[in-house]
Design a protein around this motif. Sequence first.
Motif, PDB file in Angstrom:
ATOM      1  N   PRO A  81      14.865  -2.714 -51.074  1.00 27.76           N
ATOM      2  CA  PRO A  81      15.784  -3.789 -50.687  1.00 27.76           C
ATOM      3  C   PRO A  81      15.286  -4.633 -49.515  1.00 27.76           C
ATOM      4  CG  PRO A  81      16.628  -1.659 -49.975  1.00 27.76           C
ATOM      5  CD  PRO A  81      15.475  -1.386 -50.892  1.00 27.76           C
ATOM      6  N   LEU A  82      14.511  -4.033 -48.610  1.00 30.32           N
ATOM      7  CA  LEU A  82      14.100  -4.762 -47.411  1.00 30.32           C
ATOM      8  C   LEU A  82      13.034  -5.819 -47.690  1.00 30.32           C
ATOM      9  CD1 LEU A  82      14.208  -1.879 -44.794  1.00 30.32           C
ATOM     10  CD2 LEU A  82      15.882  -3.708 -45.186  1.00 30.32           C
ATOM     11  N   MET A  83      12.596  -5.934 -48.944  1.00 31.81           N
ATOM     12  CA  MET A  83      11.762  -7.074 -49.322  1.00 31.81           C
ATOM     13  C   MET A  83      12.596  -8.356 -49.323  1.00 31.81           C
ATOM     14  SD  MET A  83       9.213  -5.655 -52.317  1.00 31.81           S
ATOM     15  CE  MET A  83       8.206  -7.145 -52.327  1.00 31.81           C
ATOM     16  N   GLN A  84      13.920  -8.205 -49.372  1.00 30.47           N
ATOM     17  CA  GLN A  84      14.832  -9.354 -49.329  1.00 30.47           C
ATOM     18  C   GLN A  84      15.725  -9.236 -48.092  1.00 30.47           C
ATOM     19  OE1 GLN A  84      16.130 -10.912 -53.266  1.00 30.47           O
ATOM     20  NE2 GLN A  84      15.509  -8.921 -54.071  1.00 30.47           N
ATOM     21  N   SER A  85      15.072  -9.000 -46.958  1.00 31.33           N
ATOM     22  CA  SER A  85      15.784  -8.663 -45.717  1.00 31.33           C
ATOM     23  C   SER A  85      16.641  -9.803 -45.181  1.00 31.33           C
ATOM     24  CB  SER A  85      14.790  -8.209 -44.647  1.00 31.33           C
ATOM     25  OG  SER A  85      13.799  -9.195 -44.417  1.00 31.33           O
ATOM     26  N   GLU A  86      16.251 -11.042 -45.380  1.00 31.85           N
ATOM     27  CA  GLU A  86      17.045 -12.151 -44.858  1.00 31.85           C
ATOM     28  C   GLU A  86      18.413 -12.203 -45.534  1.00 31.85           C
ATOM     29  OE1 GLU A  86      14.965 -15.879 -44.780  1.00 31.85           O
ATOM     30  OE2 GLU A  86      13.102 -14.956 -44.095  1.00 31.85           O
ATOM     31  N   PHE A  87      18.434 -11.940 -46.824  1.00 32.93           N
ATOM     32  CA  PHE A  87      19.694 -11.897 -47.568  1.00 32.93           C
ATOM     33  C   PHE A  87      20.553 -10.739 -47.070  1.00 32.93           C
ATOM     34  CE2 PHE A  87      22.388 -10.427 -50.988  1.00 32.93           C
ATOM     35  CZ  PHE A  87      22.876 -11.582 -51.578  1.00 32.93           C
ATOM     36  N   ILE A  88      19.946  -9.565 -46.928  1.00 31.59           N
ATOM     37  CA  ILE A  88      20.699  -8.380 -46.508  1.00 31.59           C
ATOM     38  C   ILE A  88      21.232  -8.550 -45.088  1.00 31.59           C
ATOM     39  CG2 ILE A  88      20.521  -5.897 -46.054  1.00 31.59           C
ATOM     40  CD1 ILE A  88      18.475  -5.787 -48.360  1.00 31.59           C
ATOM     41  N   TYR A  89      20.478  -9.217 -44.241  1.00 30.74           N
ATOM     42  CA  TYR A  89      20.937  -9.491 -42.881  1.00 30.74           C
ATOM     43  C   TYR A  89      22.269 -10.253 -42.907  1.00 30.74           C
ATOM     44  CZ  TYR A  89      21.028 -11.761 -38.262  1.00 30.74           C
ATOM     45  OH  TYR A  89      21.396 -12.234 -37.030  1.00 30.74           O
ATOM     46  N   GLU A  90      22.340 -11.303 -43.715  1.00 40.03           N
ATOM     47  CA  GLU A  90      23.574 -12.094 -43.808  1.00 40.03           C
ATOM     48  C   GLU A  90      24.697 -11.274 -44.444  1.00 40.03           C
ATOM     49  OE1 GLU A  90      23.983 -14.924 -42.385  1.00 40.03           O
ATOM     50  OE2 GLU A  90      21.878 -15.192 -41.811  1.00 40.03           O
ATOM     51  N   LEU A  91      24.357 -10.470 -45.441  1.00 42.97           N
ATOM     52  CA  LEU A  91      25.359  -9.634 -46.105  1.00 42.97           C
ATOM     53  C   LEU A  91      25.916  -8.585 -45.146  1.00 42.97           C
ATOM     54  CD1 LEU A  91      26.835  -8.714 -48.695  1.00 42.97           C
ATOM     55  CD2 LEU A  91      24.840  -7.271 -49.177  1.00 42.97           C
ATOM     56  N   PHE A  92      25.044  -7.938 -44.399  1.00 43.75           N
ATOM     57  CA  PHE A  92      25.480  -6.877 -43.481  1.00 43.75           C
ATOM     58  C   PHE A  92      26.291  -7.435 -42.309  1.00 43.75           C
ATOM     59  CE2 PHE A  92      22.580  -2.959 -44.310  1.00 43.75           C
ATOM     60  CZ  PHE A  92      22.976  -2.960 -45.632  1.00 43.75           C
ATOM     61  N   LYS A  93      25.987  -8.651 -41.883  1.00 41.20           N
ATOM     62  CA  LYS A  93      26.810  -9.265 -40.834  1.00 41.20           C
ATOM     63  C   LYS A  93      28.243  -9.436 -41.323  1.00 41.20           C
ATOM     64  CE  LYS A  93      24.467 -12.982 -39.645  1.00 41.20           C
ATOM     65  NZ  LYS A  93      24.156 -14.221 -38.871  1.00 41.20           N
ATOM     66  N   LEU A  94      28.405  -9.852 -42.577  1.00 40.39           N
ATOM     67  CA  LEU A  94      29.749  -9.985 -43.156  1.00 40.39           C
ATOM     68  C   LEU A  94      30.438  -8.627 -43.256  1.00 40.39           C
ATOM     69  CD1 LEU A  94      29.653 -12.529 -46.144  1.00 40.39           C
ATOM     70  CD2 LEU A  94      31.156 -12.575 -44.152  1.00 40.39           C
ATOM     71  N   CYS A  95      29.662  -7.609 -43.621  1.00 40.44           N
ATOM     72  CA  CYS A  95      30.231  -6.266 -43.730  1.00 40.44           C
ATOM     73  C   CYS A  95      30.694  -5.764 -42.370  1.00 40.44           C
ATOM     74  CB  CYS A  95      29.205  -5.300 -44.323  1.00 40.44           C
ATOM     75  SG  CYS A  95      28.881  -5.570 -46.078  1.00 40.44           S
ATOM     76  N   ARG A  96      29.900  -5.983 -41.344  1.00 40.60           N
ATOM     77  CA  ARG A  96      30.281  -5.553 -40.000  1.00 40.60           C
ATOM     78  C   ARG A  96      31.570  -6.250 -39.566  1.00 40.60           C
ATOM     79  NH1 ARG A  96      27.118  -3.583 -35.757  1.00 40.60           N
ATOM     80  NH2 ARG A  96      26.135  -2.366 -37.427  1.00 40.60           N
TER      81      ARG A  96
END
Length: 243
Positions: A81-96
């Motif tokens: 998943p961390l190959m698409q880290s920029e996407f996950i960063y935005e997703l995890f900010k929403l989750c937090r």
Amino acid sequence: MEIKAKIHSVETCGSVDGPGIRYVIFFKGCPLRCIYCHNPDTWSDDKGVETTVSELFSDIKNYKEFMRFSGGGITVTGGEPLMQSEFIYELFKLCRKNNIHTAVDTSGNVFDENVKKVLEYTDLVLLDIKAFDDKRFKNITGKSVKNTLLFAKWLNEKNIDTWIRFVFVPTVNDDFEDIIKIANYVQGLNNVSRVEVLPFHKMGEYKWEELKLKYKLKDVMPPLEKDVEKVKNIFRDKGINVV
């Protein structure tokens, strides 16, 4: 323009990739080529469903109460998943922002500044250590173990809760001296709350056949229960919590 990612699939009621009931997202793309991989259909990023953060999160919210009640959350996996880290960063900010627990299932091979940003919003890391010896690790994955160990060290420095995962494969990584080295390394990490010893299985073999890939482990059987228990005891003897 909103960032997009390619995902393979989602599992809305996952129960094995972190605590509680989890919304599990399988991302496309992986730098490793593990010979026992049960998701080789996630290796390439040339297919998959394209989605935006807002599109994905709108679906995640539908399961928020199930996750909250069970102590669950979302887990990103793959592939890597961390190959698409920029996407996950935005997703995890929403989750937090919405009090949703986040977990990353990773090999630790992709490790850069974007990944570090993701980890600022990560509650749990599921880190796969496939072997300790670099030659053995390369035989399994095609890559060096160095990034994985650096990744583990950094998680420890930042005190990010981590579960270590070790897939035990007969004839591949069943050298008990090497497993002892993994246990010694994990013993020196203060942030590891558990180790999961996962017996090798062949449930993904059919995917290799569908993709016309050579499956090198066709004649390898799952490990005996007594050997799995022996591996678990190596970690237990170091005072490590094992499941």
